[in-house]
Design a protein around this motif. Sequence first.
Motif, short mmCIF file in Angstrom:
data_model
loop_
_atom_site.label_atom_id
_atom_site.label_comp_id
_atom_site.label_asym_id
_atom_site.label_seq_id
_atom_site.Cartn_x
_atom_site.Cartn_y
_atom_site.Cartn_z
N LEU A 97 0.85 -1.20 0.00
CA LEU A 97 0.00 0.00 0.00
C LEU A 97 0.88 1.24 0.00
CD1 LEU A 97 -2.95 -0.80 2.44
CD2 LEU A 97 -3.12 -0.21 0.01
N ALA A 98 1.95 1.18 0.79
CA ALA A 98 2.85 2.33 0.90
C ALA A 98 3.41 2.71 -0.47
CB ALA A 98 3.98 2.01 1.86
N SER A 99 3.79 1.70 -1.25
CA SER A 99 4.40 2.02 -2.55
C SER A 99 3.38 2.64 -3.49
CB SER A 99 5.02 0.76 -3.16
OG SER A 99 4.01 -0.18 -3.41
N ARG A 100 2.11 2.36 -3.25
CA ARG A 100 1.07 2.98 -4.09
C ARG A 100 0.71 4.38 -3.61
NH1 ARG A 100 0.44 -2.43 -4.66
NH2 ARG A 100 -0.69 -3.22 -6.47
N LEU A 101 1.12 4.71 -2.39
CA LEU A 101 0.74 6.00 -1.81
C LEU A 101 1.92 6.97 -1.76
CD1 LEU A 101 -1.45 4.57 1.09
CD2 LEU A 101 -2.29 6.12 -0.69
N GLY A 102 3.01 6.60 -2.39
CA GLY A 102 4.19 7.46 -2.38
C GLY A 102 4.89 7.48 -1.04
N LEU A 103 4.75 6.43 -0.25
CA LEU A 103 5.35 6.40 1.08
C LEU A 103 6.50 5.38 1.14
CD1 LEU A 103 1.99 6.47 3.10
CD2 LEU A 103 3.53 8.40 2.70
N GLU A 104 7.12 5.11 -0.01
CA GLU A 104 8.18 4.09 -0.07
C GLU A 104 9.30 4.37 0.92
OE1 GLU A 104 7.16 5.93 -2.57
OE2 GLU A 104 6.76 4.76 -4.38
N ALA A 105 9.55 5.67 1.17
CA ALA A 105 10.69 6.03 2.03
C ALA A 105 10.54 5.43 3.43
CB ALA A 105 10.78 7.55 2.13
N TYR A 106 9.33 5.12 3.82
CA TYR A 106 9.09 4.55 5.15
C TYR A 106 9.27 3.03 5.16
CZ TYR A 106 7.15 9.08 6.42
OH TYR A 106 6.99 10.40 6.67
N PHE A 107 9.43 2.46 4.00
CA PHE A 107 9.53 1.00 3.89
C PHE A 107 10.76 0.64 3.06
CE2 PHE A 107 5.20 1.83 5.02
CZ PHE A 107 4.78 0.74 5.75
N LYS A 108 11.94 1.10 3.48
CA LYS A 108 13.15 0.89 2.69
C LYS A 108 13.79 -0.45 3.00
CE LYS A 108 14.47 5.03 0.66
NZ LYS A 108 15.47 5.92 0.24
N TRP A 109 13.05 -1.49 2.73
CA TRP A 109 13.55 -2.85 2.89
C TRP A 109 12.73 -3.76 1.98
CZ3 TRP A 109 8.99 -4.79 4.72
CH2 TRP A 109 8.21 -3.95 5.51
N ASP A 110 13.25 -4.94 1.71
CA ASP A 110 12.53 -5.83 0.80
C ASP A 110 11.54 -6.71 1.53
OD1 ASP A 110 13.79 -4.90 -1.43
OD2 ASP A 110 15.46 -6.31 -1.27
N LYS A 111 12.03 -7.33 2.60
CA LYS A 111 11.20 -8.27 3.35
C LYS A 111 11.30 -7.92 4.83
CE LYS A 111 13.59 -12.03 2.23
NZ LYS A 111 14.80 -11.51 1.60
N ILE A 112 10.32 -8.32 5.59
CA ILE A 112 10.33 -8.01 7.02
C ILE A 112 11.51 -8.71 7.71
CG2 ILE A 112 8.76 -9.86 7.71
CD1 ILE A 112 7.61 -7.94 9.82
#
Lengths: 177, 753
Positions: free
Chosen positions: B521-536
Motif C-alpha cells: 500500500l505504501a508504494s502505491r501512496l508514495g510512502l516508499e521512504a518509510y519501507f526501505k527494505w525488501d522483506k520483514i
Amino acid sequence: MRYAMAIDTLKCVGCGDCVVACQTENNVPHGYCRDWIVENVNGTYPSLDLEFRSERCNHCDNAPCVRCCPTGASHIEKGGIVVVTHDECIGCGACIQSCPYDARYQHPDGYVDKCTFCMHRVEKGQNPACVDVCPTECLHFGDLDDPNSKVSLALKNRTHKVLAPEAGTKPQLYFLT
Amino acid sequence: MKTRRDFIKISTAGAGATALGFSALGAKGFSFFESDKQGPVSDEDLTPYPTYCEVCFWKCAGWTYVDKKGEIRKIIGNNDDPHCNGRLCPRGTGGVGMYYDEDRLKTPLIRETKADGTQYYRKASWDEALDLVAEKMDKLRKEHGPECLALFSHGSGGKMLTHLVKAFGTPNITAPSFAQCRGPREVAFTATFGEDVMSPERTDIRDTKCLVLIGSHIGENMHNGQIQEMSHAIENKATIITVDPRFSTAASHSKYWLPIKPATDIALLLAWIHVIINEELYDKDYIEKYAFGFDELKEHVKNNTPEWAYGITTIEPHIIRATAREMAAAAPSTLVHPGRHVTWYGDDTQRSRAIAILNALLGSWGRRGGFYNPEKVHLPTFPHPPYPKPTRSWKDAYPDNKYNLVTEVLSTGICDATIPNADLNCHLRGWIVYGTNLMASLPDQRKTLEAINNLDFLVVIDTMPMDITGYADVVLPECTYLERYDFVRTSPHREPALALRMPAVQPKYDSKPNWWIAKNLASRLGLEAYFKWDKIEDVIDWQLKQVGSSLEEMQRIGVKKFKREYDDLFWLEGLPDFEFNTNTGKIELYSTELANEEFDPIPKYTHHPEPEQGYYRLNYGRAPMHTFSRTSNNHNLWDLMDENSVWINPKVADLWEIKNNQYIWLKNQDGVVSSFPVKARVTERIRWDSVYMVHGFGHTNKKLTRAYGKGGSDSELVTRVVMDPIMGGTGMRGNFVTFILENPAKENKEDKA
C-alpha cells in the motif's frame, strides 16, 4: 513398573487444554476425544462446591474392557497401560459397554479408541501430552513403583480418591482432593 | 430498507464464487486428520518452527511442529518463555484450527453493486484490491486530509499498519482494548502511582500470600501467565478471596467467596479501606513515607463501615472484617488484582482507584507478592523519515476538552468522530479495521452501524469472515500467525525476553502477511521512504543485530532471555527514597489530577440502576477455550465449546418454567431481542438477580459454517452504555434482560404476512 496419574482437583480450572493437546498429539478426529472435563457442582447458592476433573481411561488393574474383548485387541502393556491394537479390533463395542468410565469411543475408521497414556511418548521417558501442556500443572504422571516419582509423591502427601471404586476395576487415575 | 452498505455475507456472485470450503473436504471435517490413520507422529519426524501465539494477546511463545508432508501437527510452548513456561493454554494448543479453518478468507474481495441494486463481493487480485484501497486513501488525503482516516488494530500484524497510517499522517489509531477493556485501571493506577498496570499485568501472583479478585475470573479468563501463577499461589497455600456475583472457577478455588450484589463493588472496597484504616492495619511506614492524602482518605471513609456496606453489597459485616484482616495479615504480599476487562458501570476509574488505594494501604505496590517492575528489551526502530505531524484528531469531536486524562485513542470516540456533526472539526471518513470484530467488540451496535454507514470506505483485514467483514468495501485476507513473520515480541516481564514468530508453512490460499500488505500500500501512496527494505526478515535481522542477536539465532531458539538492566524488580522493598510520577511525587490516595479535572479525588459509592421486576442484569465473561468472538469457528476449540448458554438461577428458572438446556430468547430493556436462541443453563452458580453469558457467540455471518447462529450474542444486547466521564470507558454491565420462551421470529413473520 506401574504407571498412574494423579489429578489435582484443587488446581484444575477445567480449561480443556488436556483435551486439545491430546487431540493434536494423537490425531483424534474432530467430534471425539480421549480425555474430557467433568464439572461437578454441589450445594445451593451461596453454599457451593465445584470440582473440575480431567478424566480419561483409568488404565485399570482389573480391566473389564480387556476381559470382554473377543479378539484380544484390548490388552495390557508394560506398566499396566491398557491399549487397543487397532488392526486386531473388530469394532464390536463390547469394551465400550463394559467400561464404567465411558472412556472408549468408536473411531470413524472402525476400531475402538481410547487414551494410551501417550505410550509413544512414555516409552521415550516423556510425559503424556496432557500432562506436559496443563497450565495449572494439575496432572502428575509416573511410576507407582518408584517412591520418588511425581505421582507417588502426590499420593503420599495428599488425600485422594478414585472414581467408581465399587466397580472393582482397581483404577489407576487418582484425584487429589 | 437497505442501506448503502448492505451486509454481505462473503458470498460471491457468479461463476468465480469462493466455493472451496467445508463440503470439498467431506462431511467429517479436516482431510488432514482423516488421511492419517497412523495416529501420533514421533517428535523426531517433525520440524519445529518458532512462533508466538496470536489466538489471544498474551502472545505465548511456542513451536509449530510440521510433518514431512508439510502439514502442521501441533503447537507446543517454548520452555524458555516467561509468558508460558512451555505450557500453552487451550487456545494456543488449538491454534492449529485457525490455520486449517476451511472458512478462512481466501482471496481479496471487492464490493460491487448489480444493476438491480443488490450488492455482492467479487473475487479480486491483490493488485486490483490494493490499487482500489490506495486510490480511496489518496482521494481522502487530497480532499479531506489524512487525519480523516482511522485504523482499528488489534494484534501483532497491526504494528506494520500502524506504521503505514502514521506515515500517511493520521493520529487516529485505536483498539477496543482501552475504552472497552483496560482503560479505567490504567488511568486509575497512573493517577495513584504514576504508572499503569500494563500487559502482561505486572502482578506478582506467583509469590503472593493473599490474592484478592474482584470480578476477575482467572481460570475462565485464560491469560496463561496469570493462571499458571494462580496455580502456584494455590500450591503455596495463599489465601484467595474472590468477589463475584457468580460462583466462578476462581471462587471455587478460594478460601472466601463473597457473592456480592452486582454493581456495588465500590461500597465493599470503601468498607475494606475503612476497616484497614480504623483497625490500624495499614502499612504505616510505607504510607508515611510515600503517600499523599491519608488524612483526607481517613476522613472520607469514616462512615463506610462494614455495617453500611452490608446493606448495599449483601456481604455480611463479619466477612468484610475477616477478609480485610486476612489481607492485612499477609501484607505486603497481598495482591488486590486490578482486573483486566473493567468497563462495567461507568464509574470504573473510581472503582479501580479504590483498588489502587487498597493496594497502597497494604504496601503491595513495588513489593514481593504485590506488583513488580517489568523490564523489556528495547529494539531500535528501523530508520525511516519522521512521521508527518497531524493537525487534527478524533478528540476534536469533543470540543469541550473532555477526556484530558485519556491516554489512548477511544475506539468509541472514533465512532463519534465518524458520525457527521456540524460542530466537528475532524470528521472521519475512512476506516481500516484489522483483527477486531467491531460488531462484537464495541457496545451499541446501532451506533457502530451508523458510523459505518457514514464512511466513504471501509477496509477490513482479517483471517476469517467475521461479522464486521460483511460491511467492508474491500476485504483483504491476512494469513494466520503460523504462516508469517511479524515484528519480534518484546513485551515486558520479570526477565526481559525476545520471541520470534516465523512461518512454519507457506500461506494457504491467496492470503498475505500484513507487513506485505502495508508495504505494497505504501508504494502505491508514495510512502516508499518509510519501507526501505525488501522483506520483514531484513528489518527483524537488523533489529536483532542491534541487541547482539540475529534472525538466524532466533530461528534456532525462538526465545532469548536477557539480564535485567536494573536490579529493581521489587523497587520499594526496604523503603528506599522514590519519586512517583504524580503531581505530588507521592502515591496519591487523594488524587490531585482528578481534583484538577473536577472529578472526585477520592472514590465515592454511587448507586446504579437496578433491573425492574422480571428483568435480570446481564453479566458476561470469558470461557477458557475461546478468545472474544474470534475463535468460535476454530474446529479444535469449537469441539470444546460450540455455543454459549445463559446461566439462570434455579429459583428464577422455576418461576419462568425454564428447563435446563431449553432454548430461549433474551430481550433487553430497550426491546432488543437476541438474533438466535440461546440455551438456558439452570445452575446454582449464579445469583437470582443476574444472568451470565460467555461473550463472543451468536455470529451473524453465515460463512462461519460452524459458529453461525450458535449461541447468543451479549454484544447485541448491550445497547445501554454508561460512559466513564474520566476516561471515556464504555460501561457495559447496566443492561437488563428478560426471557422469551417462544420463537419471536415466528410472530414477526406472521405480522409481515
